[in-house]
Design a protein around this motif. Structure first.
Motif, PDB file in Angstrom:
ATOM      1  N   ARG A 184      50.742  75.667  -8.427  1.00  0.00           N
ATOM      2  CA  ARG A 184      49.964  76.153  -7.271  1.00  0.00           C
ATOM      3  C   ARG A 184      48.509  75.668  -7.341  1.00  0.00           C
ATOM      4  O   ARG A 184      47.875  75.739  -8.386  1.00  0.00           O
ATOM      5  CB  ARG A 184      49.975  77.681  -7.230  1.00  0.00           C
ATOM      6  CG  ARG A 184      49.241  78.208  -5.981  1.00  0.00           C
ATOM      7  CD  ARG A 184      49.395  79.690  -5.809  1.00  0.00           C
ATOM      8  NE  ARG A 184      48.863  80.413  -6.954  1.00  0.00           N
ATOM      9  CZ  ARG A 184      49.024  81.723  -7.152  1.00  0.00           C
ATOM     10  NH1 ARG A 184      49.704  82.450  -6.293  1.00  0.00           N
ATOM     11  NH2 ARG A 184      48.517  82.304  -8.213  1.00  0.00           N
ATOM     12  N   SER A 185      48.003  75.213  -6.208  1.00  0.00           N
ATOM     13  CA  SER A 185      46.594  74.789  -6.129  1.00  0.00           C
ATOM     14  C   SER A 185      45.764  75.980  -5.664  1.00  0.00           C
ATOM     15  O   SER A 185      46.313  76.968  -5.175  1.00  0.00           O
ATOM     16  CB  SER A 185      46.462  73.639  -5.128  1.00  0.00           C
ATOM     17  OG  SER A 185      46.638  74.143  -3.821  1.00  0.00           O
ATOM     18  N   PRO A 186      44.427  75.900  -5.768  1.00  0.00           N
ATOM     19  CA  PRO A 186      43.608  77.064  -5.379  1.00  0.00           C
ATOM     20  C   PRO A 186      43.809  77.490  -3.928  1.00  0.00           C
ATOM     21  O   PRO A 186      43.742  78.673  -3.628  1.00  0.00           O
ATOM     22  CB  PRO A 186      42.175  76.575  -5.619  1.00  0.00           C
ATOM     23  CG  PRO A 186      42.301  75.487  -6.641  1.00  0.00           C
ATOM     24  CD  PRO A 186      43.626  74.841  -6.407  1.00  0.00           C
ATOM     25  N   ASP A 187      44.022  76.556  -2.998  1.00  0.00           N
ATOM     26  CA  ASP A 187      44.229  76.958  -1.597  1.00  0.00           C
ATOM     27  C   ASP A 187      45.704  76.940  -1.194  1.00  0.00           C
ATOM     28  O   ASP A 187      46.040  77.084  -0.016  1.00  0.00           O
ATOM     29  CB  ASP A 187      43.384  76.091  -0.638  1.00  0.00           C
ATOM     30  CG  ASP A 187      43.738  74.603  -0.723  1.00  0.00           C
ATOM     31  OD1 ASP A 187      44.736  74.263  -1.381  1.00  0.00           O
ATOM     32  OD2 ASP A 187      43.020  73.794  -0.110  1.00  0.00           O
ATOM     33  N   GLY A 188      46.584  76.756  -2.158  1.00  0.00           N
ATOM     34  CA  GLY A 188      48.018  76.826  -1.890  1.00  0.00           C
ATOM     35  C   GLY A 188      48.592  75.572  -1.247  1.00  0.00           C
ATOM     36  O   GLY A 188      49.797  75.513  -0.969  1.00  0.00           O
ATOM     37  N   LEU A 189      47.762  74.561  -1.019  1.00  0.00           N
ATOM     38  CA  LEU A 189      48.248  73.330  -0.385  1.00  0.00           C
ATOM     39  C   LEU A 189      48.410  72.222  -1.426  1.00  0.00           C
ATOM     40  O   LEU A 189      47.738  72.227  -2.465  1.00  0.00           O
ATOM     41  CB  LEU A 189      47.257  72.877   0.699  1.00  0.00           C
ATOM     42  CG  LEU A 189      47.123  73.812   1.899  1.00  0.00           C
ATOM     43  CD1 LEU A 189      46.046  73.316   2.858  1.00  0.00           C
ATOM     44  CD2 LEU A 189      48.455  73.934   2.635  1.00  0.00           C
ATOM     45  N   PRO A 190      49.256  71.248  -1.125  1.00  0.00           N
ATOM     46  CA  PRO A 190      49.447  70.156  -2.089  1.00  0.00           C
ATOM     47  C   PRO A 190      48.172  69.358  -2.353  1.00  0.00           C
ATOM     48  O   PRO A 190      47.228  69.380  -1.556  1.00  0.00           O
ATOM     49  CB  PRO A 190      50.492  69.272  -1.390  1.00  0.00           C
ATOM     50  CG  PRO A 190      51.153  70.126  -0.381  1.00  0.00           C
ATOM     51  CD  PRO A 190      50.134  71.137   0.052  1.00  0.00           C
ATOM     52  N   LEU A 191      48.181  68.662  -3.470  1.00  0.00           N
ATOM     53  CA  LEU A 191      47.081  67.765  -3.865  1.00  0.00           C
ATOM     54  C   LEU A 191      47.690  66.373  -3.988  1.00  0.00           C
ATOM     55  O   LEU A 191      48.388  66.082  -4.959  1.00  0.00           O
ATOM     56  CB  LEU A 191      46.511  68.215  -5.211  1.00  0.00           C
ATOM     57  CG  LEU A 191      45.862  69.604  -5.231  1.00  0.00           C
ATOM     58  CD1 LEU A 191      45.857  70.183  -6.632  1.00  0.00           C
ATOM     59  CD2 LEU A 191      44.448  69.531  -4.687  1.00  0.00           C
ATOM     60  N   LEU A 192      47.428  65.532  -3.015  1.00  0.00           N
ATOM     61  CA  LEU A 192      48.115  64.242  -2.959  1.00  0.00           C
ATOM     62  C   LEU A 192      47.130  63.120  -2.688  1.00  0.00           C
ATOM     63  O   LEU A 192      46.681  62.945  -1.549  1.00  0.00           O
ATOM     64  CB  LEU A 192      49.166  64.228  -1.828  1.00  0.00           C
ATOM     65  CG  LEU A 192      50.204  65.345  -1.819  1.00  0.00           C
ATOM     66  CD1 LEU A 192      51.067  65.249  -0.578  1.00  0.00           C
ATOM     67  CD2 LEU A 192      51.067  65.255  -3.072  1.00  0.00           C
ATOM     68  N   GLY A 193      46.781  62.373  -3.725  1.00  0.00           N
ATOM     69  CA  GLY A 193      45.885  61.241  -3.506  1.00  0.00           C
ATOM     70  C   GLY A 193      44.887  61.087  -4.626  1.00  0.00           C
ATOM     71  O   GLY A 193      45.038  61.681  -5.707  1.00  0.00           O
ATOM     72  N   PRO A 194      43.843  60.298  -4.380  1.00  0.00           N
ATOM     73  CA  PRO A 194      42.867  60.020  -5.435  1.00  0.00           C
ATOM     74  C   PRO A 194      41.992  61.232  -5.744  1.00  0.00           C
ATOM     75  O   PRO A 194      41.702  62.027  -4.853  1.00  0.00           O
ATOM     76  CB  PRO A 194      42.012  58.893  -4.841  1.00  0.00           C
ATOM     77  CG  PRO A 194      42.187  58.990  -3.360  1.00  0.00           C
ATOM     78  CD  PRO A 194      43.534  59.591  -3.117  1.00  0.00           C
TER      79      PRO A 194
END
Ligand SMILES: Cc1cc2nc3c(=O)[nH]c(=O)nc-3n(C[C@H](O)[C@H](O)[C@H](O)COP(=O)(O)OP(=O)(O)OC[C@H]3O[C@@H](n4cnc5c(N)ncnc54)[C@H](O)[C@@H]3O)c2cc1C
Length: 357
Positions: A300-310
């Motif tokens: 899980r990320s802090p805002d609940g959204l995926p982390l995709l990229g640089p």
């Protein structure tokens, strides 16, 4: 381009496969066996309706896109690996216990293809559901896949495309040189690359706490095996705080959502509660036997959204934070991250890892 991917879950494997197909030299390192993390523990739902009732617009758009990719992705994975991954679009019934629940579900029926069913129609579609319910939202768009088979199939597809997969070798540090990520260190060797993709699931934050602020959320599940002659329902059933997913002749029931760090111990309390909740909806399950009980860690990320990229560090990319939808998202994650790396697409703003301080 030389790429090192840290973590052989469905995210790392699917991205690695696509990059290897595009001609990159890709090595994936996993500290354990490939796809033995959350990608093994998951229920395999492509829950494009049930999981997204309260989701943000970018997440809904990404999930629908991923769902549209799934049939051809599944076909391609099977062909590339010579393995069956059990993709099926048999729909999901999202049950309501009362009028308030029905009213909440009705809000989702603006989406084409979804319809409300009364209690009688639910029983006609899923005869095992004889417990109390007021009706359901029927989503024929929902699909499922055998996520354990998917992980193995992706491992094969990736290696057949020319990728190098190294199991049982943990990355312990990413060395910086000249302000960029330069070398992945393991206890056994050094792996230099042009690009590093951190796809270590719930453990990503242990390696890069600031750049990859991902934390674990424990989920426990059980599998029930039928008595002679009984079969699980054909659809995924949601209700009474659980979901029930047919897998072969078994029924998987999940899942708890627990903020307990990296603890993955299955507990008696969770087992009892999952079983009791499922039995209340489907009393016939009382005669089914407990076949398996396990736990996994969602990233899980802090805002609940995926982390995709640089990330903010040159050469270090992220593919993480999928939380409850990493199986659903897999084909779209592979496509998005690969296109970004090959300079064919920009990061999706809502999922850009650099949005986080
Ligand atoms: C109980 C449960 C049910 C779920 N049900 C669903 C569902 O029905 N549908 C859905 O879409 N999603 C579901 N999810 C969520 C989904 O499983 C995850 O979002 C997804 O699997 C994440 O994939 P991943 O590849 O990022 O992580 P993982 O599959 O966890 O893979 C990460 C890999 O990184 C490796 N690793 C960790 N640290 C290191 C290191 N330092 N060096 C090298 N390797 C490392 C690990 O060994 C692991 O193999 C569920 C999750 C759980 C726990």
């Amino acid at each position: 381009m030389k790429v090192v991917i840290i973590g052989a879950g469905v995210a790392g494997l699917a991205i690695g496969w696509r990059l290897a197909q595009a001609g990159s030299e890709v090595t994936i390192l996993d500290r354990a066996q490939p796809a033995s993390g959350a990608s093994w523990a998951a229920a395999g739902m492509i829950a494009v309706t049930a999981e997204l009732a309260d989701a943000s617009a970018p997440e809904i758009e990404f999930a629908r896109y991923a769902n549209s990719l799934w049939p051809s992705f599944a076909e391609e994975v099977e062909a590339a690996s010579d393995r069956v991954i059990g993709f099926s679009r048999a729909g999901a019934l999202i049950l309501a216990a009362d009028e308030a629940g029905l009213a909440r579900l009705r809000k989702q029926t603006s989406e084409p293809g979804l319809e409300m069913l009364d209690a009688g129609q639910v029983r006609a579609l899923a005869p095992m559901v004889t417990g109390p319910q007021e009706g359901a939202l029927w989503s024929p768009k929902e699909a499922r896949v055998d996520n354990r088979a998917l992980g193995i199939a992706l491992s094969h597809a990736f290696q057949r495309a020319g990728g190098t997969l190294i199991a049982n070798e943990a990355v312990v540090r990413i060395e910086r040189q000249g302000g960029r990520a330069a070398i992945a260190h393991t206890p056994f060797g050094l792996y230099p690359a042009d690009i590093f993709i951190l796809a270590a699931g719930a453990w990503s934050g242990l390696l890069e706490e600031v750049l990859a602020p991902i934390t674990p959320v424990k989920g426990q599940m059980i599998a029930l095996a039928p008595p002679r002659g009984a079969m699980p329902p054909q659809q995924v059933i949601w209700g009474n705080g659980i979901y029930a997913v047919p897998r072969g002749n078994r029924l998987l029931v999940g899942a708890t959502v627990e903020d307990v760090g990296f603890d993955t111990k299955p507990t008696d309390a969770a087992r009892g509660s999952l079983r009791a909740r499922a039995q209340a909806l489907m009393p016939g399950l009382m005669r089914w036997t407990l076949a398996e009980h396990w736990a996994g860690l969602r990233p899980r990320s802090p805002d609940g959204l995926p982390l995709l990229g640089p990330t903010k560090l040159d050469g270090l990319w992220l593919a993480g934070g999928q939380f409850r939808n990493g199986i659903l998202f897999a084909p779209a994650i592979a496509q998005s991250v690969t296109a970004q790396l090959l300079g064919k697409a920009a990061p999706i703003a809502a999922f850009d890892p650099r949005r986080l301080a």
